[in-house]
Design an enzyme around this catalytic site. Structure first.
Site, PDB file in Angstrom:
ATOM      1  N   MET A  30       0.841  -1.198   0.000  1.00  0.00           N
ATOM      2  CA  MET A  30       0.000   0.000   0.000  1.00  0.00           C
ATOM      3  C   MET A  30       0.883   1.257   0.000  1.00  0.00           C
ATOM      4  SD  MET A  30      -3.411  -0.903   2.092  1.00  0.00           S
ATOM      5  CE  MET A  30      -2.771  -0.718   3.733  1.00  0.00           C
ATOM      6  N   HIS A  37       9.169  -3.588   3.405  1.00  0.00           N
ATOM      7  CA  HIS A  37       8.714  -3.788   2.018  1.00  0.00           C
ATOM      8  C   HIS A  37       9.899  -4.102   1.097  1.00  0.00           C
ATOM      9  CE1 HIS A  37       5.549  -0.792   3.469  1.00  0.00           C
ATOM     10  NE2 HIS A  37       4.798  -1.821   3.084  1.00  0.00           N
ATOM     11  N   GLN A 151       5.643 -11.794   7.017  1.00  0.00           N
ATOM     12  CA  GLN A 151       5.231 -12.474   8.238  1.00  0.00           C
ATOM     13  C   GLN A 151       4.595 -11.499   9.242  1.00  0.00           C
ATOM     14  OE1 GLN A 151       5.325 -15.645   9.025  1.00  0.00           O
ATOM     15  NE2 GLN A 151       4.612 -15.178  11.086  1.00  0.00           N
TER      16      GLN A 151
HETATM   17  P1  AMP Z   1       1.397  -2.994   3.495  1.00  0.00           P
HETATM   18  O1  AMP Z   1       1.963  -1.941   2.602  1.00  0.00           O
HETATM   19  O2  AMP Z   1       1.406  -2.624   4.937  1.00  0.00           O
HETATM   20  O3  AMP Z   1       0.085  -3.538   3.002  1.00  0.00           O
HETATM   21  O4  AMP Z   1       2.418  -4.212   3.413  1.00  0.00           O
HETATM   22  C1  AMP Z   1       2.762  -4.789   2.182  1.00  0.00           C
HETATM   23  C2  AMP Z   1       3.526  -6.067   2.430  1.00  0.00           C
HETATM   24  O5  AMP Z   1       4.706  -5.771   3.181  1.00  0.00           O
HETATM   25  C3  AMP Z   1       2.730  -7.079   3.262  1.00  0.00           C
HETATM   26  O6  AMP Z   1       2.965  -8.379   2.751  1.00  0.00           O
HETATM   27  C4  AMP Z   1       3.301  -6.912   4.642  1.00  0.00           C
HETATM   28  O7  AMP Z   1       3.194  -8.070   5.432  1.00  0.00           O
HETATM   29  C5  AMP Z   1       4.754  -6.605   4.319  1.00  0.00           C
HETATM   30  N1  AMP Z   1       5.393  -5.917   5.431  1.00  0.00           N
HETATM   31  C6  AMP Z   1       4.956  -4.797   6.077  1.00  0.00           C
HETATM   32  N2  AMP Z   1       5.771  -4.487   7.098  1.00  0.00           N
HETATM   33  C7  AMP Z   1       6.741  -5.445   7.118  1.00  0.00           C
HETATM   34  C8  AMP Z   1       7.880  -5.702   7.955  1.00  0.00           C
HETATM   35  N3  AMP Z   1       8.187  -4.919   8.970  1.00  0.00           N
HETATM   36  N4  AMP Z   1       8.645  -6.771   7.678  1.00  0.00           N
HETATM   37  C9  AMP Z   1       8.344  -7.599   6.634  1.00  0.00           C
HETATM   38  N5  AMP Z   1       7.282  -7.417   5.816  1.00  0.00           N
HETATM   39  C10 AMP Z   1       6.494  -6.355   6.057  1.00  0.00           C
END
Ligand code: AMP
Length: 290
Positions: A30, A37, A151
């Protein structure tokens, strides 16, 4: 790196790449990117000929309109980070492109039985339906060989893995470890909302999980370990704790008693100022760390 805004141009671009035999890795996000990310992007770049990251703040997965309205948008700096990580393409659609009839008028909803009725599902009605819809759309648009998920969002990962099997997408779902700040706070786009006091308190969440794990590793029981973890969070008055649960790593079933330590995890959610933070930790990782 190419930035694509429409479904058609994305499909056309990827069809050409596929024709020339390239494997495709998808990293759905997002935006408001951080090193969490980028760790997903790095993994995709090493495992695929072409990596495409989607950047889309999906309105139908937000149960809280304020959270949606305040979600940070920073496409330019996101693009710079992705390019530096070796990403080849970004899919950054508009709401009209993703939901031509208006996202308020979406007919389709999804349910994931016991996986979506617990933890985040209890606190955020409709959230996983929205996640399922947008991830299915991305899988249909991109048709990647592999898709990368963190995760950090453990329940989301469990649901997407199951959905991928149930709906025969045939995509390899790659689980990527949670990336943390030096003080243990899990990286999150929502951490930007923390003021300095809140940011200083935030690592308590990680510490509370370690403490609860320690209790179990030393032979203590689940109910006590839960109380120890919760107490540590509640002593920090800035937190509004939503849940702190031991769960089965696969079924996400809440645990009242110990099972094989390999299958035990802690999941938590807490409000801190205007940010709602979630985190999880697997007992297995605690034991390896020791
Ligand atoms: P989001 O932009 O928050 O929807 O996250 C996009 C992807 O990045 C999702 O698969 C999340 O699980 C992953 N993600 C977000 N924060 C972390 C983190 N600290 N470590 C690893 N993956 C993450």
């Amino acid at each position: 790196m190419i930035i694509l805004h429409t479904i058609k141009e994305t499909r056309d671009f990827l069809a050409k790449q596929r024709k020339s035999g390239k494997s495709i890795g998808l990293v759905p996000t997002m935006g408001a990117l951080h090193q969490g990310h980028i760790s997903l992007t790095n993994k995709s770049v090493t495992e695929n000929d072409l990596t495409i990251s989607s950047i889309y703040v999906n309105p139908v997965q937000f149960n809280n309109p304020e959270d949606f309205k305040n979600y940070p948008i920073m496409l330019e700096s996101d693009a710079q980070m992705l390019e530096a990580a070796g990403c080849n393409a970004i899919f950054a659609p508009s709401h009209e492109e993703m939901y031509p009839n208006g996202f308020e008028n979406l007919f389709t909803s999804m349910e994931f039985d016991s996986l979506s009725s617990t933890l985040e599902g209890e606190q955020r009605p409709g959230h996983f339906s929205g996640v399922g819809v947008v991830v299915s759309k991305l899988f249909n648009i991109v048709a990647p060989n592999r898709a990368y998920f963190g995760q950090k969002d453990m329940q989301q990962l469990a649901i997407i893995s199951q959905m991928n099997t149930d709906l025969s997408f045939g995509i390899e779902i790659v689980r990527c470890p949670t990336v943390r700040e030096k003080d243990g706070l899990a990286m999150s786009s929502r951490n930007r909302r923390l003021n300095p006091k809140e940011r200083a308190a935030a690592p308590t969440l990680y510490q509370s999980m370690l403490k609860a794990c320690e209790h179990i590793a030393n032979g203590g029981d689940v109910i006590e370990a839960k109380e120890i973890g919760k107490k540590q969070i509640l002593e920090e008055k800035l937190f509004g704790l939503e849940y702190f649960e031991f769960v089965h790593t696969d079924s996400l079933e809440k645990l009242k008693e110990k099972i094989t330590l390999d299958k035990m995890a802690i999941c938590l959610a807490a409000q801190l100022g205007s940010a709602r933070l979630i985190d999880n930790f697997w007992l297995k990782d605690y034991l390896i760390r020791k």
